[in-house]
Design an enzyme around this catalytic site. Structure first.
Site, mmCIF file in Angstrom:
data_model
loop_
_atom_site.group_PDB
_atom_site.id
_atom_site.type_symbol
_atom_site.label_atom_id
_atom_site.label_comp_id
_atom_site.label_asym_id
_atom_site.label_seq_id
_atom_site.Cartn_x
_atom_site.Cartn_y
_atom_site.Cartn_z
ATOM 1 N N CYS A 2 67.113 50.747 69.766
ATOM 2 C CA CYS A 2 67.473 49.983 68.571
ATOM 3 C C CYS A 2 66.229 49.429 67.899
ATOM 4 O O CYS A 2 65.186 49.267 68.511
ATOM 5 C CB CYS A 2 68.384 48.830 68.971
ATOM 6 S SG CYS A 2 69.846 49.398 69.818
ATOM 7 N N ARG A 28 62.280 55.473 66.827
ATOM 8 C CA ARG A 28 62.812 54.973 68.098
ATOM 9 C C ARG A 28 64.141 55.646 68.458
ATOM 10 O O ARG A 28 64.635 55.487 69.559
ATOM 11 C CB ARG A 28 63.025 53.453 68.013
ATOM 12 C CG ARG A 28 61.741 52.669 67.734
ATOM 13 C CD ARG A 28 62.060 51.295 67.176
ATOM 14 N NE ARG A 28 62.572 50.407 68.190
ATOM 15 C CZ ARG A 28 61.825 49.518 68.858
ATOM 16 N NH1 ARG A 28 60.542 49.448 68.605
ATOM 17 N NH2 ARG A 28 62.336 48.747 69.778
ATOM 18 N N TRP A 75 71.183 52.558 68.810
ATOM 19 C CA TRP A 75 71.347 53.768 69.620
ATOM 20 C C TRP A 75 72.537 53.479 70.524
ATOM 21 O O TRP A 75 72.451 52.587 71.381
ATOM 22 C CB TRP A 75 70.093 54.019 70.441
ATOM 23 C CG TRP A 75 70.179 55.279 71.244
ATOM 24 C CD1 TRP A 75 71.176 55.683 72.089
ATOM 25 C CD2 TRP A 75 69.233 56.347 71.274
ATOM 26 N NE1 TRP A 75 70.906 56.904 72.625
ATOM 27 C CE2 TRP A 75 69.726 57.338 72.154
ATOM 28 C CE3 TRP A 75 68.037 56.567 70.655
ATOM 29 C CZ2 TRP A 75 69.043 58.517 72.410
ATOM 30 C CZ3 TRP A 75 67.342 57.742 70.926
ATOM 31 C CH2 TRP A 75 67.854 58.709 71.777
ATOM 32 N N ASN A 99 68.949 43.505 70.430
ATOM 33 C CA ASN A 99 68.444 44.548 71.320
ATOM 34 C C ASN A 99 68.569 44.007 72.728
ATOM 35 O O ASN A 99 68.162 42.875 72.971
ATOM 36 C CB ASN A 99 66.930 44.755 71.062
ATOM 37 C CG ASN A 99 66.681 45.938 70.184
ATOM 38 O OD1 ASN A 99 67.621 46.594 69.767
ATOM 39 N ND2 ASN A 99 65.422 46.200 69.900
ATOM 40 N N GLY A 100 69.081 44.798 73.670
ATOM 41 C CA GLY A 100 69.049 44.333 75.067
ATOM 42 C C GLY A 100 70.423 44.390 75.719
ATOM 43 O O GLY A 100 71.336 45.016 75.225
ATOM 44 N N GLU A 484 54.488 57.683 94.183
ATOM 45 C CA GLU A 484 54.304 57.496 92.736
ATOM 46 C C GLU A 484 53.140 56.548 92.479
ATOM 47 O O GLU A 484 52.323 56.772 91.580
ATOM 48 C CB GLU A 484 55.599 56.964 92.118
ATOM 49 C CG GLU A 484 55.494 56.376 90.717
ATOM 50 C CD GLU A 484 54.987 57.338 89.650
ATOM 51 O OE1 GLU A 484 54.808 58.540 89.949
ATOM 52 O OE2 GLU A 484 54.736 56.884 88.529
ATOM 53 N N LYS A 488 49.938 57.483 90.193
ATOM 54 C CA LYS A 488 49.550 56.644 89.042
ATOM 55 C C LYS A 488 48.082 56.281 89.134
ATOM 56 O O LYS A 488 47.320 56.381 88.177
ATOM 57 C CB LYS A 488 50.413 55.376 89.012
ATOM 58 C CG LYS A 488 51.785 55.570 88.403
ATOM 59 C CD LYS A 488 51.782 55.428 86.913
ATOM 60 C CE LYS A 488 52.411 56.538 86.109
ATOM 61 N NZ LYS A 488 52.932 57.696 86.671
ATOM 62 N N GLU A 491 45.753 59.396 88.677
ATOM 63 C CA GLU A 491 45.734 60.091 87.376
ATOM 64 C C GLU A 491 45.107 59.243 86.280
ATOM 65 O O GLU A 491 44.641 59.798 85.287
ATOM 66 C CB GLU A 491 47.126 60.547 86.968
ATOM 67 C CG GLU A 491 48.121 59.451 86.666
ATOM 68 C CD GLU A 491 49.447 60.008 86.170
ATOM 69 O OE1 GLU A 491 49.459 61.089 85.552
ATOM 70 O OE2 GLU A 491 50.480 59.374 86.394
ATOM 71 N N HIS A 507 51.194 59.104 113.263
ATOM 72 C CA HIS A 507 51.108 60.549 113.561
ATOM 73 C C HIS A 507 49.861 61.167 112.939
ATOM 74 O O HIS A 507 49.809 62.377 112.732
ATOM 75 C CB HIS A 507 52.378 61.244 113.066
ATOM 76 C CG HIS A 507 53.613 60.729 113.720
ATOM 77 N ND1 HIS A 507 53.943 60.982 115.035
ATOM 78 C CD2 HIS A 507 54.577 59.891 113.247
ATOM 79 C CE1 HIS A 507 55.060 60.349 115.347
ATOM 80 N NE2 HIS A 507 55.477 59.681 114.289
ATOM 81 N N LYS A 607 50.279 65.326 78.244
ATOM 82 C CA LYS A 607 51.539 64.580 78.359
ATOM 83 C C LYS A 607 52.670 65.509 78.775
ATOM 84 O O LYS A 607 53.546 65.121 79.534
ATOM 85 C CB LYS A 607 51.884 63.919 77.011
ATOM 86 C CG LYS A 607 53.159 63.060 77.060
ATOM 87 C CD LYS A 607 53.052 61.958 78.076
ATOM 88 C CE LYS A 607 54.357 61.212 78.264
ATOM 89 N NZ LYS A 607 54.314 60.287 79.431
#
Ligand code: AGP
Length: 612
Positions: A2, A28, A75, A99-100, A484, A488, A491, A507, A607
């Site tokens: 939104c 958006r 949206w 919004n939210g 992850e 992060k 990269e 181990h 990307k």
């Protein structure tokens, strides 16, 4: 996502300017729009489903006037993209856009209903309008009516509000969703971001968490959450619209980390009906997955999207009892996997929807006769066009090469699917569904709280930036979060990092631990915490420099072993992996900033990897 605009001026009608600002927010994504203006103590509202051209046509036929107004691009989340559900929403003299997600709107709606309030829609937004209206009817001034209402709201929101009879005033508020004030010539503006107000001014005030404001054409009053008047700095937004999109953030990645309360709210709203506390997957009829018929699940993706799939593997197996195999796309397609003939569903996760390896794996599964679904952030992408079922993430355009808001949106969509699957397979009862959907609905607010860790993380990043190797540890659904976190850091800071299942340390990997080895341990206080604590002690005993990411209870139990404690909000263990993603994103971001690398466009990376 939104978009919000508000303008209060002295001379010109604002209708055209409101629509011009909404046009700048089209990037958006949205599927309905509307504006409202104040003139001669009257409110005029025009709303239209579909694109802005429909609203423009309506305004040409039925123009509105007034030097004060608000606008919104919506949206659709809960509730289809109809005119009735389009913002602005109203109650008596109150007209507003939002919004939210308001998590407690059901209770508020019931309370207001008992007070005689009648609702037009099922939206949480309309409830806010009724709440402010209720306070006005009780004799409070508009600013008091707003402040009292904000104190009752639980969740993430950005608001722009008109009060009939106050033709020269707009009120605004933000918590978890960004909102800026634009200082124009003889006018004040409110916008979702600097881009919304960029056509009219480059002087912007970024409201802070909990701030609310009263705007008049030549004055702005800003108040903190506790009601004390505050001053916020004026920023001159330099350069092109692209620069404005970064707002007051140094990088797109930082902005996108901060957007996550809003983007997770948007995504959750497309899967969870907060009013009935049920999961309602997007799509109509034949485009909704029949989870009762699914006997096994393949989850296939690359990079960060793959780690989202690995977290979802725990959810689908533990909640829904469906056997799951999560796979890296580039391996999957050449492994020639023996795919199940009956009841097989393959879910492909991709922010861009264009990743070549993921697309190739999709085509392999289609040839094998599997049903296919895609968790995608670009609804018109190649992967989205090729699958049987689309499971959208509503994160909006993700500019930073390192995926952040798309990752948490993927987790939210997958978590909702796991609840839907468990419900369809009669593995959870109604109370459990309510509990899990409420846990999911609390995520935007909890992410907003987790982002407050930033100062501690900036301190940690100063030492991390000097490291040559960093280990990440986690158990259960936090093992993929550890992976992850390592990705992060690698990269964007170019520091070697590796994620391990904490139980795997003894181990072999524990041989890596030396006096100076930094270790990021992701371990909220759940049923595995005691095991994680043993692993933590093993590492501490060898001098590892541990930063423990946990909730308050976990940090208490850990005692003095961790050198640094990063406290994420206590939450239902079901959504803890989503919360844990926030500090690991910020660790990578601030370490890269400390090292001075190109955070938004790291070396060697693209990307979207559209080649194999
Ligand atoms: C994420 O930080 C990376 N930039 C990368 O691993 C990415 O997640 C991967 O390339 C998959 O991209 P996709 O989600 O667009 O398919």
């Amino acid at each position: 996502m939104c978009g919000i605009i508000g303008i209060v001026g002295q001379h010109d009608d604002v209708s055209d300017k409101l629509v011009e600002a909404l046009a700048r927010l089209e990037y958006r994504g949205y599927d309905s729009a509307g504006i409202a203006t104040l003139q001669d103590q009257q409110t005029d509202r025009r709303r239209a489903a579909g694109k802005l051209s429909n609203l423009r046509a309506l305004l040409a036929a039925e123009p509105v006037n007034g030097t004060c107004g608000i606008g919104h691009t919506r949206w659709a989340t809960h509730g289809p993209p109809t005119t009735t559900n389009a913002h602005p929403h109203q109650s008596g003299p109150v007209t507003l856009v939002h919004n939210g997600i308001i998590e407690n709107f059901r209770e508020l709606r019931a309370e207001l209903g008992q007070g005689g309030h009648v609702f037009e829609t099922d939206t949480d937004t309309e409830t806010i309008a009724h709440l402010i209206h209720h306070n006005l009817k009780a004799g409070h001034q508009p600013s008091e009516a707003l402040a009292l209402a904000l104190g009752r709201l639980k969740g993430a929101f950005a608001l722009a509000i008109l009060i009939e009879g106050q033709d020269d005033m707009i009120m605004g508020a933000r918590k978890g969703s960004p909102l800026v004030i634009g200082i124009g010539n003889d006018e004040m503006l409110l916008g979702s971001d600097a881009l919304a107000v960029a056509p009219f001014t480059n002087r912007v005030i970024y409201l802070e968490e909990g701030d609310w404001c009263i705007l008049r054409p030549d004055a702005s009053e800003i108040y903190a959450e506790d009601g004390t008047a505050v001053e916020r700095p004026v920023t001159i937004v330099q350069g092109s619209a692209a620069a404005a999109e970064k707002g007051n953030y140094r990088h797109f990645m930082q902005k996108e980390i901060y957007e996550q309360p809003e983007t997770t709210a948007r995504t959750i709203g497309a899967y969870v009906d907060a009013l009935t506390q049920t999961v309602t997957l997007p799509g109509q009829n034949e485009t909704i997955i029949d989870w009762a018929s699914i006997q096994n699940l393949q989850i296939i993706a690359c990079g960060t999207a793959y780690y989202a799939g690995c977290v979802a593997e725990y959810w689908f197996e533990q909640l829904a009892g469906i056997p799951v195999k999560s796979d890296i796309a580039s391996e999957f397609r050449y492994r020639e996997p023996a795919l199940p003939a009956q009841g097989g569903l393959a879910i492909f996760i991709s922010q861009s929807g264009e990743t070549a390896d993921t697309l190739a794996a999709l085509r392999y599964c289609k040839q094998a006769g599997l049903k296919t679904a895609a968790v995608v952030n670009v609804a018109t992408s190649s992967i989205a066009r090729d699958v049987d079922f689309i499971l959208p993430t509503l994160a909006g355009p993700e500019i930073g090469v390192a995926s952040t808001k798309a990752f948490t949106a993927q987790l939210c969509a997958l978590a909702a699917c796991a609840i839907a699957a468990a419900k369809a397979r009669l593995r959870i009862d109604r109370d459990t569904e309510v509990s899990l959907t409420n846990a999911l609905n609390s995520v935007p607010r909890l992410i907003s709280d987790a982002i407050a860790l930033e100062d501690d993380i900036i301190e940690l990043s100063k030492s991390l930036s000097k490291a040559s190797d960093v280990l990440y540890l986690g158990r259960g659904p936090h093992y993929p979060i550890a992976l992850e976190g390592a990705l992060k850091l690698k990269e964007i800071s170019y520091i070697h990092a590796e994620g391990f299942a904490a139980g795997e340390l003894k181990h072999g990997p524990i041989a890596l631990v030396e006096e100076t080895t930094p270790i990021i341990f992701v371990a909220p206080d759940d049923h595995l915490f005691e095991k994680s604590l043993s692993n933590l002690e093993e590492v501490a005993a060898r001098g590892g420099q541990i930063a423990l990411i946990s909730d308050h209870a976990g940090l208490e139990k850990a005692g003095d072993s961790p050198l640094l404690k990063l406290c994420i909000p206590a939450c239902d263990p079901f959504v803890a992996p989503i919360l844990a993603a926030i500090p690991i994103q910020m660790v990578a971001y601030h370490t890269a900033v400390e090292k001075g690398t190109d955070v938004d466009q790291p070396r060697n990376l693209a990307k979207s990897v559209t080649v194999e």
